[in-house]
Scaffold this motif. Sequence first.
Motif, mmCIF file in Angstrom:
data_model
loop_
_atom_site.group_PDB
_atom_site.id
_atom_site.type_symbol
_atom_site.label_atom_id
_atom_site.label_comp_id
_atom_site.label_asym_id
_atom_site.label_seq_id
_atom_site.Cartn_x
_atom_site.Cartn_y
_atom_site.Cartn_z
ATOM 1 N N VAL A 142 0.802 -1.225 0.000
ATOM 2 C CA VAL A 142 0.000 0.000 0.000
ATOM 3 C C VAL A 142 0.845 1.290 0.000
ATOM 4 O O VAL A 142 1.687 1.483 0.884
ATOM 5 C CB VAL A 142 -0.946 0.035 1.226
ATOM 6 C CG1 VAL A 142 -1.902 1.211 1.121
ATOM 7 C CG2 VAL A 142 -1.711 -1.275 1.370
ATOM 8 N N MET A 163 -13.522 -5.740 5.851
ATOM 9 C CA MET A 163 -12.459 -6.654 6.230
ATOM 10 C C MET A 163 -12.463 -6.966 7.718
ATOM 11 O O MET A 163 -11.839 -7.918 8.161
ATOM 12 C CB MET A 163 -11.097 -6.082 5.843
ATOM 13 C CG MET A 163 -10.918 -5.841 4.358
ATOM 14 S SD MET A 163 -11.309 -7.296 3.383
ATOM 15 C CE MET A 163 -10.117 -8.451 4.018
ATOM 16 N N ALA A 167 -7.689 -0.881 9.850
ATOM 17 C CA ALA A 167 -6.297 -0.431 9.867
ATOM 18 C C ALA A 167 -6.142 1.005 9.385
ATOM 19 O O ALA A 167 -5.059 1.561 9.474
ATOM 20 C CB ALA A 167 -5.444 -1.355 9.016
ATOM 21 N N ASP A 190 -4.252 -6.994 6.787
ATOM 22 C CA ASP A 190 -4.380 -8.161 5.910
ATOM 23 C C ASP A 190 -3.654 -7.974 4.578
ATOM 24 O O ASP A 190 -3.513 -8.917 3.820
ATOM 25 C CB ASP A 190 -5.867 -8.429 5.600
ATOM 26 C CG ASP A 190 -6.578 -9.113 6.760
ATOM 27 O OD1 ASP A 190 -5.946 -9.257 7.822
ATOM 28 O OD2 ASP A 190 -7.750 -9.481 6.596
ATOM 29 N N CYS A 192 -4.717 -6.778 1.937
ATOM 30 C CA CYS A 192 -5.602 -7.314 0.900
ATOM 31 C C CYS A 192 -5.704 -6.416 -0.320
ATOM 32 O O CYS A 192 -6.067 -6.867 -1.398
ATOM 33 C CB CYS A 192 -6.995 -7.527 1.480
ATOM 34 S SG CYS A 192 -7.742 -5.989 2.056
ATOM 35 N N GLY A 193 -5.426 -5.114 -0.120
ATOM 36 C CA GLY A 193 -5.560 -4.201 -1.256
ATOM 37 C C GLY A 193 -6.988 -3.788 -1.552
ATOM 38 O O GLY A 193 -7.252 -3.121 -2.548
ATOM 39 N N MET A 194 -7.937 -4.171 -0.686
ATOM 40 C CA MET A 194 -9.322 -3.739 -0.894
ATOM 41 C C MET A 194 -9.390 -2.210 -0.900
ATOM 42 O O MET A 194 -10.122 -1.607 -1.683
ATOM 43 C CB MET A 194 -10.218 -4.263 0.228
ATOM 44 C CG MET A 194 -10.455 -5.749 0.232
ATOM 45 S SD MET A 194 -11.428 -6.329 -1.136
ATOM 46 C CE MET A 194 -13.075 -5.898 -0.581
ATOM 47 N N CYS A 195 -8.637 -1.577 0.003
ATOM 48 C CA CYS A 195 -8.652 -0.117 0.113
ATOM 49 C C CYS A 195 -8.154 0.527 -1.174
ATOM 50 O O CYS A 195 -8.661 1.556 -1.601
ATOM 51 C CB CYS A 195 -7.811 0.341 1.304
ATOM 52 S SG CYS A 195 -6.128 -0.335 1.319
HETATM 53 S S1 SF4 Z 1 -8.164 -2.658 3.264
HETATM 54 FE FE1 SF4 Z 1 -6.085 -1.831 3.039
HETATM 55 S S2 SF4 Z 1 -5.469 -1.268 5.122
HETATM 56 FE FE2 SF4 Z 1 -7.258 -2.627 5.297
HETATM 57 S S3 SF4 Z 1 -6.439 -4.706 5.539
HETATM 58 FE FE3 SF4 Z 1 -6.738 -4.412 3.346
HETATM 59 S S4 SF4 Z 1 -4.765 -3.589 2.598
HETATM 60 FE FE4 SF4 Z 1 -4.763 -3.380 4.813
#
Ligand code: SF4
Lengths: 691, 162
Positions: A142, A163, A167, A190, A192-195
Amino acid sequence: MAAPVKLTIDGKAVEAAPGTLVIDAAKLVGINIPSFCYYEGLTLQAACRMCLVEVEKAPKLLAACTLPVAEGMVVRTETPVVAEARKYTLEFLLTNHPLDCPVCDKGGECELQDMVFRYGAGESRYSENKLHVDEKQWSPVVFYDGPRCILCFRCVRICSEGMGVGALGIVNRGAVSEIAPNHGDHLECDECGMCIDICPVGALTSGTYRYKTRPWEMDHVGTICTHCSNGCKTTLGVRNGQIIRGNNRDRSGINGEFLCIKGRYGFDFTDHPERLQSPLMRVNGKLEAASWSVALAAVAKKFSEVRARHGSFGVIGSTHTTNEENYYLQKFARSVLGTNHIDHHRSGDVVTLLDALSGTAGSLSTTADLYERKAVLVVGADLSSQQPFLAFQIRANYRHHQARVYVVTENEVREDGIAAATVRVDKGGELAGVHSLAEKLKTESELVIVFGDSIKGEAVRELVAFGNSLGIPVKYVALVDYSNSRGALDMGLVPELLPGYQPSNQPGMTVGEMLESESLEVLWVVGANPLESAAMKAKDAFVVVQEMFLTETAQRADIVLPAASAYEKTGTVTNVTGEVQRLKTGPSTMGAKPDLEIIGLIARDMGLAAAVGPWIADKVFEEIRATVKGYSVPMAIISAGGAAHTMPVNGRIPVESRPDLIHSSRDNLFTSGTLGRYSKMLGSVMEGRQA
Amino acid sequence: MTLSPHLEAKFAKLLTSYPPGRQRSAMIPMLMFAQDELGQVTQELVEEVARRIGCTPLQVEEVLTYYSMLHKKPLGKYHVQICTNISCMLTGGAELWEHASGKLRIGHREVAADGFFSLEEVECIGACSWAPAIQVNYDFHHHVTPEKLDRLLAGLRSANAV
Ligand code: SF4
Ligand code: SF4
Ligand code: SF4
Ligand code: FES
Ligand code: FES
């Protein structure tokens, strides 16, 4: 259901359920009201003012994203007044926003760019210097570029709500407000890259993709993630034969926009420098490169020779190869090689579950059920870490439908936070824990039970008996590990079962027995790594391995045939809940071939092609649909990229399920068996190293 | 983190001052009381407050950075807040600010070397009728002139002289 509310939007009559927001009601008649902060499925924010609309009799413009429909309401979404208000909103958003779209990572797919294009706030009256802060890197995944941020809070909400991580936050005030990570200067989350993908602008970018390409230079290939068993659709951005990104912004597939780090960034194994691109043959004790024709001929020769004298073959299949490949492999083994020594690594007791459910209908849960059913019981699994999409579904069910979640696990899990009841048990005490919830569960109207590898054999039958005793409809999910673990079982990659859970009635060795056997003459391993943690007794056995990398098993091989990855081939895979989906070919790796083709070419070189049939995925799938119980799924769904639920139950399965062989690898978010070792991205995040 | 008995008692009371499940509402008063005692909001305090009210440290950070009366850096023993908002500005607030800043040789949100005074330019403190107004810690001073300010600062110094 209460009577629908009638209103008019842009002259069109609309009927919507009471409580519907005007922005959603508009979508019912194909009207798209612009929005930045509004995001379907997340809590309301009303922070951006892009969605302002005119409502008759209201003294001023109203935010459509927080306005519930009312009887007789007359809404206009595109009047000169509205357009002017949106233009001003954009002008404000652009005051400190860099106007360097040509070099911004989001250029071409930026919602802000699109809106400015539409409402034309092309000239700025703001003549002060723009505030600038430097870009920050919060993790290998990120990056955050503050000046581009329009403070829509989407990232903050997807992380905390979607999620369950929380964070991200917003610090400071006014023009200097910015997004902040949970650990001061870095993220622990996580990854995850959702953000990143939900960010409407180029403020959040990913370490994998940023500044590598322009979106329109890629082909977008929707296929299925090859890591865990959940079967998420991931859209690969492919340019010049290389995967540049994975995402699912079109929200198609069973997972909508969800992907964990593995589905979004864990594709980089495909061009790992150690990827095998040429067959290898053992010459004077060392593996040396050979041509395909020479290597295949050598395999065919050996196979024919051993077959002719009825020698002993052992075949170990994969939990990542396609259904077609698995089906074809077992067909080859059983009908051509004449062996029933065929197996794979088993991670969940699907067999006993199907047997215990014989005679019932509708007892197998889909991934959608986890989002829709009123209650979910999780037994012996850390879903958020091991089955990320299933966990996402349950969280969303809790948020949107107030689902009641019950947890029976050894350790603390993220699902505790949304649980109606949590039971902590010692290892092996899972069933007792489940029984202790009986009274509570009886008050539910329906239930989905998700269970891990601690429930196997008799315990599965007891669990089903428990489910039956509740007097409510119960559905089940037997958790398995990898992208086609389920398909390996369905296609009969076990000695005791043929495809479709038909008993094979022939003796056959399991993985462990093959490795223990001293008389094994040929061991043929297709996409598995059994020698990672075990040794092989038959010192002189001829070993053929189809692999992407020189794994522990491939290192022992006499002939290694370089295999294409799941992202480089067609075929179908079946996820943990038995939903079949189709793979599409993204890039290709020079020198590697799909396992189906390799198997077919071996058959051809043995002169036995006719016995196994054409090695064309579509043809093999036709055969599977026609012959494998439960797989007569509608082709229209599969062809359209949808997920078709297989129904392999019914009729007893008169074999012993071998619970002793069932063992989950318990991969977490940052591991993925042998495959995961070849993803640099998975290895680079700090959370992966701690785990 | 160990708190003084005084603070411990305040925190305990605050946790019961809001309806069940709304303990987060205690966040700002907790931070204010603790800042009064510690002179600043430390990272340790952020984590302690988060733990007690059941939220993440980042959520405390969000609030802490939003409100200008909460400070992460230590303040002087006397925190001199000079209003330069409209009423005060029209009546000499800006000159007062210049004067104080020159005299103490520190700027906005800075602390003098001896840690005795710190200075902050603030927005309206609700004392417009008596502008220009300043606030030293929690005490208000009205119709302040540069001379009056000098006397005030000198007075605070001598009162604390040993
Ligand atoms: S949404 Fe972004 S900040 Fe939240 S867990 Fe996924 S990658 Fe990390
Ligand atoms: S970083 Fe992106 S998603 Fe997050 S608030 Fe800023 S613009 Fe919205
Ligand atoms: S949850 Fe599983 S299938 Fe989905 S993206 Fe992650 S690893 Fe892939
Ligand atoms: S979409 Fe309505 S205020 Fe942002
Ligand atoms: S403007 Fe200074 S007190 Fe109001």
